[in-house]
Design a protein around this motif. Structure first.
Motif, PDB file in Angstrom:
ATOM      1  N   ALA A 241      -9.810  -5.054  -8.395  1.00 38.59           N
ATOM      2  CA  ALA A 241      -8.776  -4.022  -8.262  1.00 38.59           C
ATOM      3  C   ALA A 241      -8.994  -3.173  -7.014  1.00 38.59           C
ATOM      4  O   ALA A 241      -8.036  -2.835  -6.301  1.00 38.59           O
ATOM      5  CB  ALA A 241      -8.776  -3.146  -9.518  1.00 38.59           C
ATOM      6  N   LYS A 242     -10.262  -2.838  -6.752  1.00 40.59           N
ATOM      7  CA  LYS A 242     -10.575  -2.050  -5.553  1.00 40.59           C
ATOM      8  C   LYS A 242     -10.295  -2.857  -4.287  1.00 40.59           C
ATOM      9  O   LYS A 242      -9.800  -2.313  -3.281  1.00 40.59           O
ATOM     10  CB  LYS A 242     -12.046  -1.614  -5.588  1.00 40.59           C
ATOM     11  N   GLU A 245      -6.577  -2.974  -3.719  1.00 39.50           N
ATOM     12  CA  GLU A 245      -6.141  -1.670  -3.206  1.00 39.50           C
ATOM     13  C   GLU A 245      -6.433  -1.544  -1.715  1.00 39.50           C
ATOM     14  O   GLU A 245      -5.591  -1.049  -0.937  1.00 39.50           O
ATOM     15  CB  GLU A 245      -6.860  -0.568  -3.988  1.00 39.50           C
ATOM     16  N   ASP A 246      -7.609  -1.993  -1.296  1.00 42.78           N
ATOM     17  CA  ASP A 246      -7.973  -1.950   0.133  1.00 42.78           C
ATOM     18  C   ASP A 246      -7.031  -2.815   0.958  1.00 42.78           C
ATOM     19  O   ASP A 246      -6.538  -2.404   2.039  1.00 42.78           O
ATOM     20  CB  ASP A 246      -9.421  -2.446   0.331  1.00 42.78           C
ATOM     21  N   GLN A 248      -3.985  -3.857   0.206  1.00 39.65           N
ATOM     22  CA  GLN A 248      -2.620  -3.312   0.237  1.00 39.65           C
ATOM     23  C   GLN A 248      -2.499  -2.170   1.250  1.00 39.65           C
ATOM     24  O   GLN A 248      -1.470  -2.039   1.932  1.00 39.65           O
ATOM     25  CB  GLN A 248      -2.231  -2.826  -1.164  1.00 39.65           C
ATOM     26  N   LEU A 249      -3.556  -1.361   1.366  1.00 38.66           N
ATOM     27  CA  LEU A 249      -3.549  -0.280   2.358  1.00 38.66           C
ATOM     28  C   LEU A 249      -3.514  -0.863   3.776  1.00 38.66           C
ATOM     29  O   LEU A 249      -2.762  -0.381   4.641  1.00 38.66           O
ATOM     30  CB  LEU A 249      -4.782   0.602   2.174  1.00 38.66           C
TER      31      LEU A 249
END
Length: 313
Positions: A241-242, A245-246, A248-249
């Motif tokens: 998940a982390k 998230e990275d 997608q940023l």
């Protein structure tokens, strides 16, 4: 349904015993549960139990060892008490029998130590431990409780002798402690509890104990493996998940098409497969598998890039 401990005692009360060994078992009963009464200079010796099989056992031991028939009295003292009480009373040759069993001496009075002739004889020691367990012992069901076997004694020196008997002669690694106006010796190791049951003659109970122990240990092992797998899955999901998230940023701020081809390939594959572990990502990466350390290196580069973007906001 009968408890495991009562099943053990039921088996023990059915064992045949040699007359000389009967004295050792009887000595444990009398020393631990016997009560002396003096009436008009006549002694009587009472042993009370709620277990009819144990009452019959005591009756049989006295008859076998001394060719005497004690009195057996059945009563129910309390109205709310469901179980009968069984009292075995010996009213003849009490002093002589207690002296013969090493429980009473004209000069010393009542003797709470285990006699040396029992401590020095393996067969007598086994019989004495059987009597001690029947008189004041309990054992937990290995399927439902922690492993625990204990024998309760009123006297500290008797408890110490039991401890020595169990450890010095039979290597049971027993421990001792205080307990409710008395003392106990106890076993916590499953293997040693099985050894004790074998020593006192409860062979069927010992086999049942081993079966239950093996089943319980197998179940615990499976649970540990399941818990370990669950923890690993949670760890993998959290890390994934982390990483998503990275990525997608980075996609939002820079665009994946502007990354190095190798990094872009890993980033897209992670976004498409968030459930995969790093090992699975490495093995299934488009363009050919790479090592786990290789995939981890690229993931760390993406993480560092995302952290740098967050720091500039």
């Amino acid at each position: 349904m009968a408890s495991y401990a009562s099943e053990v005692k039921k088996e023990l009360t059915a064992l045949e015993v040699h007359p000389e060994h009967a004295k050792a078992e009887l000595a444990a009963f009398l020393r631990m549960n016997g009560v002396l009464h003096l009436y008009r200079n006549n002694l009587s010796l009472d042993i009370t139990t709620e277990n009819p099989a144990i009452a019959r056992r005591i009756f049989s031991l006295i008859k076998l060892a001394y060719h005497l028939e004690p009195t057996l009295i059945v009563s129910r003292k309390m109205k709310l008490k469901k179980n009968n009480q069984y009292l075995v009373r010996l009213a003849v040759q009490v002093r002589e029998i207690m002296a013969d069993l090493g429980i009473y001496d004209q000069e010393q009075g009542f003797i709470t130590n285990i006699p040396k002739k029992i401590m020095d004889s393996e067969q007598r020691a086994m019989s004495y431990l059987r009597g001690a367990f029947l008189a004041g012992g309990s054992v937990n069901n290995p399927e439902t409780s922690r492993y625990h076997l204990e024998i309760y004694s009123t006297y500290e020196n008797h408890n110490q002798d039991l401890l020595e008997l169990m450890n010095s002669r039979f290597n049971l690694n027993a421990k001792g402690t205080d307990r409710r106006r008395g003392y106990i010796v106890y076993l916590k190791e499953a293997e040693k509890i099985g050894d004790f049951l074998h020593i006192v003659g409860a062979l069927n109970a010992m086999l049942a104990f081993e079966d239950l122990r093996i089943m319980r240990d197998m179940r615990n092992s499976v649970n540990r493996l399941v818990n370990c797998d669950t923890a690993n899955l949670k760890k993998t999901a959290s890390a994934s998940a982390k990483q998503v998230e990275d990525i997608q940023l980075i996609a939002q701020e820079i665009g994946l098409d502007n990354l190095d081809e190798k990094l872009a390939s890993v980033a897209r594959f992670r976004l498409d497969n968030p459930e995969m572990s790093l090992k699975e990502l490495a093995a299934n990466l488009p363009g050919g598998p790479i090592s786990k350390s290789g995939i981890n290196h690229r993931i760390q580069k993406l993480k560092a890039m995302a952290n740098k973007l967050r720091a500039t906001d």
